[in-house]
Design an enzyme around this catalytic site. Structure first.
Site, PDB file in Angstrom:
ATOM      1  N   ASP A 223       0.834  -1.206   0.000  1.00  0.00           N
ATOM      2  CA  ASP A 223       0.000   0.000   0.000  1.00  0.00           C
ATOM      3  C   ASP A 223       0.868   1.256   0.000  1.00  0.00           C
ATOM      4  O   ASP A 223       0.611   2.196   0.760  1.00  0.00           O
ATOM      5  CB  ASP A 223      -0.940  -0.004   1.207  1.00  0.00           C
ATOM      6  CG  ASP A 223      -2.065   1.019   1.062  1.00  0.00           C
ATOM      7  OD1 ASP A 223      -2.384   1.392  -0.089  1.00  0.00           O
ATOM      8  OD2 ASP A 223      -2.631   1.437   2.092  1.00  0.00           O
ATOM      9  N   LYS A 225       1.966   4.733  -1.096  1.00  0.00           N
ATOM     10  CA  LYS A 225       1.344   5.915  -1.687  1.00  0.00           C
ATOM     11  C   LYS A 225       1.831   7.125  -0.906  1.00  0.00           C
ATOM     12  O   LYS A 225       2.336   6.988   0.224  1.00  0.00           O
ATOM     13  CB  LYS A 225      -0.182   5.811  -1.629  1.00  0.00           C
ATOM     14  CG  LYS A 225      -0.741   5.597  -0.231  1.00  0.00           C
ATOM     15  CD  LYS A 225      -2.251   5.405  -0.276  1.00  0.00           C
ATOM     16  CE  LYS A 225      -2.813   5.114   1.119  1.00  0.00           C
ATOM     17  NZ  LYS A 225      -4.278   4.908   1.079  1.00  0.00           N
ATOM     18  N   ASN A 228       1.074   7.524   2.820  1.00  0.00           N
ATOM     19  CA  ASN A 228       1.710   6.627   3.781  1.00  0.00           C
ATOM     20  C   ASN A 228       3.212   6.886   3.928  1.00  0.00           C
ATOM     21  O   ASN A 228       3.921   6.082   4.542  1.00  0.00           O
ATOM     22  CB  ASN A 228       1.487   5.163   3.384  1.00  0.00           C
ATOM     23  CG  ASN A 228       0.061   4.716   3.646  1.00  0.00           C
ATOM     24  OD1 ASN A 228      -0.654   5.333   4.433  1.00  0.00           O
ATOM     25  ND2 ASN A 228      -0.359   3.649   2.994  1.00  0.00           N
ATOM     26  N   ASP A 247       2.236   2.733   8.016  1.00  0.00           N
ATOM     27  CA  ASP A 247       1.004   1.988   7.748  1.00  0.00           C
ATOM     28  C   ASP A 247       1.269   0.618   7.130  1.00  0.00           C
ATOM     29  O   ASP A 247       1.279   0.450   5.911  1.00  0.00           O
ATOM     30  CB  ASP A 247       0.062   2.792   6.857  1.00  0.00           C
ATOM     31  CG  ASP A 247      -1.349   2.227   6.868  1.00  0.00           C
ATOM     32  OD1 ASP A 247      -1.547   1.112   7.390  1.00  0.00           O
ATOM     33  OD2 ASP A 247      -2.267   2.891   6.352  1.00  0.00           O
TER      34      ASP A 247
END
Length: 296
Positions: A223, A225, A228, A247
């Protein structure tokens, strides 16, 4: 049973998303029937099993085509953290003074700034920290939190958010994390308008080092991005250009006998192989590199 009629009727009518989320809410199961290709027949058999044995149904072991399904992610054993003494049952308020200001919030967690009290003798923890308060009642499966904690416990890198302590309470799981005050990469990009090639190279170099470290430990983030990626401090300060990867809620471990097949991530950054994966064709750590390229 009346609650079950809603998801069954919706699934029969073709409204898979509604059925899936209602089903998950009733049984607290974090698996998605529609995404896994479960037919109505498979679903009805699971309900019948629950009715006969008086227990919540297990995720079907086969999809609609009769293929055996793999586990959506590797299950980690809770005892490993207990052995390491990582869980702390003592009173959080005795060791930390929590501020009222909220640094961030999500569906089931709130992050607040805190300072150590005189009773906290843990030298490994800095004077100021961030505490993530996880509401257990809002978490569909605590195994997901367990996996995130155990993965973070494996990590120690200057470009990854550090996890110091855990306070496990009956209704909450409290994670004591490294405090960063520079904001998200996304916000920094918006504030600056654009990045020079040098600024981008500084950022990407740190991210590549962090990913190399994670992948060496067989950890896939899944994840990546700008939201984060957090800066350690405000721009112009000595650590204002230091970036931290945060995260690990979707992170997973890769093993020779474990195939990653769960569709997850954020649109715009997720790798194509994650969206096209199935029980026979999974994906690996390369998905993080795709996301890194999208960030660049």
């Amino acid at each position: 049973w009346p609650q079950l009629l809603v998801p069954l009727a919706a699934l029969a009518a073709g409204r898979d998303t509604c059925a899936t989320h209602t089903w998950v809410r009733v049984f607290r199961r974090p698996w998605h029937l529609a995404a896994e290709g479960c037919s109505l027949g498979v679903l009805l058999r699971a309900v019948a099993e629950w009715h006969r044995h008086g227990a919540a149904p297990r995720p079907p072991q086969q999809d609609a085509f009769g293929r055996r399904r793999r586990s959506p992610h590797l299950r980690l054993q809770p005892r490993s953290l207990a052995v390491a003494g990582f869980f702390n049952k003592s009173d959080l308020k005795a060791k930390y003074s929590v501020a009222n200001e909220t640094l961030g919030s999500g569906n089931f967690a709130v992050v607040k700034k805190a300072t150590k009290t005189a009773k906290n003798s843990n030298a490994a923890v800095p004077s100021e920290v961030a505490i993530k308060f996880i509401d257990k009642s809002k978490v569909e499966d605590m195994n997901d939190i367990q996996r995130e904690i155990e993965i973070m416990n494996m990590v120690d890198h200057p470009n990854v958010i550090n996890l110091f302590e855990i306070f496990d309470e009956p209704k909450k799981m409290n994670l004591v994390l490294e405090l960063v005050t520079g904001g998200e990469l996304f916000d920094r990009i918006v504030a600056k308008g654009n990045y020079s090639e040098k600024d981008a190279a500084t950022c990407m170099s740190q991210l590549c080092q962090a990913l190399d470290y994670l992948h060496t430990k067989k950890i896939v983030h899944r994840d990546l991005k700008p939201e984060n990626l957090l800066y350690a401090d405000a721009e112009g300060t000595p650590t204002g250009d230091v970036i931290k990867l945060a995260d690990f809620g979707l992170a997973s471990l890769i093993t020779p006998d474990h195939l990653l097949t769960t569709s997850c991530g954020t649109p715009g950054y997720v790798a194509p192989e994650i969206l096209t994966s199935d029980s026979q064709h999974g994906y690996g750590k390369e998905c993080d590199l795709w996301s890194l390229g999208e960030i660049l």
